[in-house]
Design a protein around this motif. Structure first.
Motif, PDB file in Angstrom:
ATOM      1  N   ARG A  14       0.836  -1.198   0.000  1.00 28.72           N
ATOM      2  CA  ARG A  14       0.000   0.000   0.000  1.00 28.72           C
ATOM      3  C   ARG A  14       0.875   1.254   0.000  1.00 28.72           C
ATOM      4  O   ARG A  14       0.576   2.248  -0.674  1.00 28.72           O
ATOM      5  N   ALA A  15       1.969   1.201   0.764  1.00 26.68           N
ATOM      6  CA  ALA A  15       2.896   2.328   0.818  1.00 26.68           C
ATOM      7  C   ALA A  15       3.567   2.560  -0.532  1.00 26.68           C
ATOM      8  O   ALA A  15       3.750   3.709  -0.957  1.00 26.68           O
ATOM      9  N   LEU A  16       3.931   1.482  -1.212  1.00 24.71           N
ATOM     10  CA  LEU A  16       4.553   1.620  -2.530  1.00 24.71           C
ATOM     11  C   LEU A  16       3.583   2.262  -3.519  1.00 24.71           C
ATOM     12  O   LEU A  16       3.978   3.125  -4.315  1.00 24.71           O
ATOM     13  N   TYR A  17       2.323   1.867  -3.453  1.00 24.48           N
ATOM     14  CA  TYR A  17       1.316   2.470  -4.325  1.00 24.48           C
ATOM     15  C   TYR A  17       1.191   3.967  -4.027  1.00 24.48           C
ATOM     16  O   TYR A  17       1.132   4.795  -4.955  1.00 24.48           O
ATOM     17  N   GLN A  18       1.156   4.305  -2.734  1.00 24.29           N
ATOM     18  CA  GLN A  18       1.044   5.713  -2.371  1.00 24.29           C
ATOM     19  C   GLN A  18       2.292   6.493  -2.762  1.00 24.29           C
ATOM     20  O   GLN A  18       2.199   7.664  -3.160  1.00 24.29           O
ATOM     21  N   LEU A  19       3.455   5.880  -2.651  1.00 25.57           N
ATOM     22  CA  LEU A  19       4.691   6.562  -3.023  1.00 25.57           C
ATOM     23  C   LEU A  19       4.653   6.985  -4.487  1.00 25.57           C
ATOM     24  O   LEU A  19       5.161   8.052  -4.850  1.00 25.57           O
ATOM     25  N   LEU A  20       4.051   6.165  -5.313  1.00 29.61           N
ATOM     26  CA  LEU A  20       3.973   6.454  -6.739  1.00 29.61           C
ATOM     27  C   LEU A  20       2.832   7.406  -7.078  1.00 29.61           C
ATOM     28  O   LEU A  20       2.909   8.141  -8.078  1.00 29.61           O
ATOM     29  N   ASN A  21       1.775   7.415  -6.269  1.00 28.23           N
ATOM     30  CA  ASN A  21       0.587   8.193  -6.603  1.00 28.23           C
ATOM     31  C   ASN A  21       0.299   9.340  -5.628  1.00 28.23           C
ATOM     32  O   ASN A  21      -0.207  10.383  -6.043  1.00 28.23           O
ATOM     33  N   GLU A  22       0.592   9.142  -4.335  1.00 24.94           N
ATOM     34  CA  GLU A  22       0.352  10.175  -3.325  1.00 24.94           C
ATOM     35  C   GLU A  22       1.548  10.236  -2.376  1.00 24.94           C
ATOM     36  O   GLU A  22       1.433   9.924  -1.192  1.00 24.94           O
ATOM     37  N   PRO A  23       2.713  10.632  -2.874  1.00 26.12           N
ATOM     38  CA  PRO A  23       3.933  10.521  -2.062  1.00 26.12           C
ATOM     39  C   PRO A  23       3.924  11.368  -0.795  1.00 26.12           C
ATOM     40  O   PRO A  23       4.611  11.020   0.171  1.00 26.12           O
ATOM     41  N   TYR A  24       3.171  12.462  -0.755  1.00 28.84           N
ATOM     42  CA  TYR A  24       3.223  13.357   0.396  1.00 28.84           C
ATOM     43  C   TYR A  24       1.966  13.304   1.255  1.00 28.84           C
ATOM     44  O   TYR A  24       1.778  14.141   2.136  1.00 28.84           O
ATOM     45  N   ARG A  25       1.126  12.328   0.997  1.00 27.23           N
ATOM     46  CA  ARG A  25      -0.078  12.185   1.815  1.00 27.23           C
ATOM     47  C   ARG A  25       0.308  11.703   3.211  1.00 27.23           C
ATOM     48  O   ARG A  25       1.024  10.723   3.367  1.00 27.23           O
ATOM     49  N   TRP A  26      -0.180  12.405   4.218  1.00 26.68           N
ATOM     50  CA  TRP A  26       0.150  12.083   5.611  1.00 26.68           C
ATOM     51  C   TRP A  26      -1.094  11.518   6.287  1.00 26.68           C
ATOM     52  O   TRP A  26      -2.076  12.227   6.512  1.00 26.68           O
ATOM     53  N   GLU A  27      -1.044  10.239   6.611  1.00 26.52           N
ATOM     54  CA  GLU A  27      -2.146   9.587   7.319  1.00 26.52           C
ATOM     55  C   GLU A  27      -1.820   9.563   8.809  1.00 26.52           C
ATOM     56  O   GLU A  27      -0.963   8.806   9.252  1.00 26.52           O
ATOM     57  N   LYS A  28      -2.495  10.398   9.563  1.00 24.74           N
ATOM     58  CA  LYS A  28      -2.189  10.538  10.977  1.00 24.74           C
ATOM     59  C   LYS A  28      -2.661   9.327  11.776  1.00 24.74           C
ATOM     60  O   LYS A  28      -3.652   8.685  11.437  1.00 24.74           O
ATOM     61  N   THR A  29      -1.941   9.041  12.848  1.00 23.35           N
ATOM     62  CA  THR A  29      -2.277   7.920  13.716  1.00 23.35           C
ATOM     63  C   THR A  29      -3.424   8.292  14.637  1.00 23.35           C
ATOM     64  O   THR A  29      -3.456   9.392  15.191  1.00 23.35           O
ATOM     65  N   GLU A  30      -4.366   7.361  14.814  1.00 20.09           N
ATOM     66  CA  GLU A  30      -5.476   7.587  15.735  1.00 20.09           C
ATOM     67  C   GLU A  30      -4.997   7.477  17.180  1.00 20.09           C
ATOM     68  O   GLU A  30      -4.227   6.590  17.519  1.00 20.09           O
ATOM     69  N   HIS A  31      -5.483   8.367  18.012  1.00 24.49           N
ATOM     70  CA  HIS A  31      -5.171   8.318  19.446  1.00 24.49           C
ATOM     71  C   HIS A  31      -6.442   8.596  20.237  1.00 24.49           C
ATOM     72  O   HIS A  31      -7.420   9.125  19.702  1.00 24.49           O
ATOM     73  N   GLY A  32      -6.407   8.231  21.512  1.00 22.78           N
ATOM     74  CA  GLY A  32      -7.535   8.509  22.387  1.00 22.78           C
ATOM     75  C   GLY A  32      -8.678   7.515  22.268  1.00 22.78           C
ATOM     76  O   GLY A  32      -9.790   7.806  22.684  1.00 22.78           O
ATOM     77  N   LEU A  33      -8.407   6.328  21.698  1.00 21.14           N
ATOM     78  CA  LEU A  33      -9.471   5.335  21.537  1.00 21.14           C
ATOM     79  C   LEU A  33      -9.591   4.416  22.738  1.00 21.14           C
ATOM     80  O   LEU A  33     -10.627   3.825  22.975  1.00 21.14           O
ATOM     81  N   SER A  34      -8.512   4.274  23.495  1.00 19.39           N
ATOM     82  CA  SER A  34      -8.525   3.377  24.646  1.00 19.39           C
ATOM     83  C   SER A  34      -9.210   4.047  25.828  1.00 19.39           C
ATOM     84  O   SER A  34      -8.907   5.188  26.169  1.00 19.39           O
ATOM     85  N   PRO A  35     -10.161   3.359  26.492  1.00 15.99           N
ATOM     86  CA  PRO A  35     -10.828   3.961  27.670  1.00 15.99           C
ATOM     87  C   PRO A  35      -9.833   4.369  28.741  1.00 15.99           C
ATOM     88  O   PRO A  35      -9.984   5.407  29.371  1.00 15.99           O
ATOM     89  N   GLN A  36      -8.788   3.541  28.944  1.00 13.24           N
ATOM     90  CA  GLN A  36      -7.806   3.859  29.969  1.00 13.24           C
ATOM     91  C   GLN A  36      -7.030   5.119  29.605  1.00 13.24           C
ATOM     92  O   GLN A  36      -6.785   5.983  30.441  1.00 13.24           O
ATOM     93  N   ILE A  37      -6.661   5.232  28.332  1.00  9.56           N
ATOM     94  CA  ILE A  37      -5.936   6.416  27.886  1.00  9.56           C
ATOM     95  C   ILE A  37      -6.802   7.658  28.053  1.00  9.56           C
ATOM     96  O   ILE A  37      -6.361   8.703  28.504  1.00  9.56           O
ATOM     97  N   ARG A  38      -8.092   7.528  27.683  1.00  6.99           N
ATOM     98  CA  ARG A  38      -8.990   8.680  27.795  1.00  6.99           C
ATOM     99  C   ARG A  38      -9.146   9.114  29.248  1.00  6.99           C
ATOM    100  O   ARG A  38      -9.141  10.303  29.563  1.00  6.99           O
ATOM    101  N   SER A  39      -9.279   8.125  30.148  1.00  5.15           N
ATOM    102  CA  SER A  39      -9.446   8.467  31.555  1.00  5.15           C
ATOM    103  C   SER A  39      -8.189   9.114  32.120  1.00  5.15           C
ATOM    104  O   SER A  39      -8.250  10.066  32.888  1.00  5.15           O
ATOM    105  N   ASN A  40      -7.009   8.586  31.722  1.00  4.57           N
ATOM    106  CA  ASN A  40      -5.753   9.169  32.187  1.00  4.57           C
ATOM    107  C   ASN A  40      -5.595  10.586  31.663  1.00  4.57           C
ATOM    108  O   ASN A  40      -5.164  11.483  32.372  1.00  4.57           O
ATOM    109  N   ALA A  41      -5.949  10.775  30.378  1.00  7.95           N
ATOM    110  CA  ALA A  41      -5.828  12.107  29.794  1.00  7.95           C
ATOM    111  C   ALA A  41      -6.746  13.098  30.498  1.00  7.95           C
ATOM    112  O   ALA A  41      -6.373  14.241  30.771  1.00  7.95           O
TER     113      ALA A  41
END
Length: 219
Positions: A173-200
């Motif tokens: 998938r990365a190779l395909y994006q490198l050829l077609n969307e080299p600068y697309r930035w897919e951000k990582t999801e955060h804050g999905l864990s109940p424990q993480i949310r409670s700590n935050a």
């Protein structure tokens, strides 16, 4: 160091080799990170695809003039870039091809045919390489779990072959994006864990208080 490559989607990888080329060293220290890992396959796939694409960008940029890289970073830096960055990407891309070829060859041999990788004299080497990769990955995982007192979770490492297959999906998938969307930035999801949310939530007042103190200090 001239900043960093603004078009590289894994700026830390690029910075690491820029530091090496300027004569600096990076090291690690014993610590605990509370960063949340992706909790869903879609988020994980986007994160790993971005990493793979960034490693492809890092390798291609720094290997644009290999003799210059050798001069700047030395033999260790040169081989580290190719083995760690380039090697991780190459093995992820090749793994499904090699696995399918071996499976087809084994089926052909069981039927009396001699075609396929499994019929070649180097088949034991290919199989040994794959098995050694699985075993080393599992051993390192068990060492980490043991240090954290989490060996009861060690059963999940039996899924290492499945994980490698998922990494291959991310790499292609990365190779395909490198050829077609080299600068697309897919951000990582955060804050999905109940424990993480409670700590935050619990830490938010403290964080705000610290930020206020800093603002007052530097006014």
């Amino acid at each position: 160091m001239g900043g960093w490559d603004a078009y590289n989607v894994t700026e830390d990888a690029d910075l690491g080799f820029r530091l090496a080329r300027f004569g600096y060293r990076s090291t690690t220290f014993v610590s605990t990170t509370f960063e949340e890992a992706p909790a869903r396959f879609g988020g994980w796939l986007r994160q790993r695809s971005r990493w793979m694409k960034g490693w492809m960008q890092t390798w291609s940029v720094h290997m644009r003039r290999p003799w210059r890289l050798w001069s700047d970073a030395g033999a260790k830096g040169f081989f580290t870039l190719n083995a760690v960055v380039g090697g991780n990407v190459l093995t992820a891309l090749c793994f499904p091809i090699l696995a399918v070829d071996i499976a087809v060859g084994l089926l052909a041999r069981s039927g009396g045919a001699t075609e396929g990788l499994a019929a070649s004299p180097i088949t034991p080497l290919h199989l040994t390489t794959i098995v050694a990769g699985f075993v080393s990955t599992i051993v390192v995982g068990l060492m980490g779990l043991a240090r954290r007192g989490q060996l009861r979770q060690g059963w999940i490492l039996a899924l290492t072959p499945v994980y490698w297959a998922c990494l291959s999906i991310a790499a292609w998938r990365a190779l395909y994006q490198l050829l077609n969307e080299p600068y697309r930035w897919e951000k990582t999801e955060h804050g999905l864990s109940p424990q993480i949310r409670s700590n935050a939530t619990a830490q938010t007042p403290t964080i705000r208080a610290m930020a206020t103190q800093r603002r007052r200090r530097y006014r």
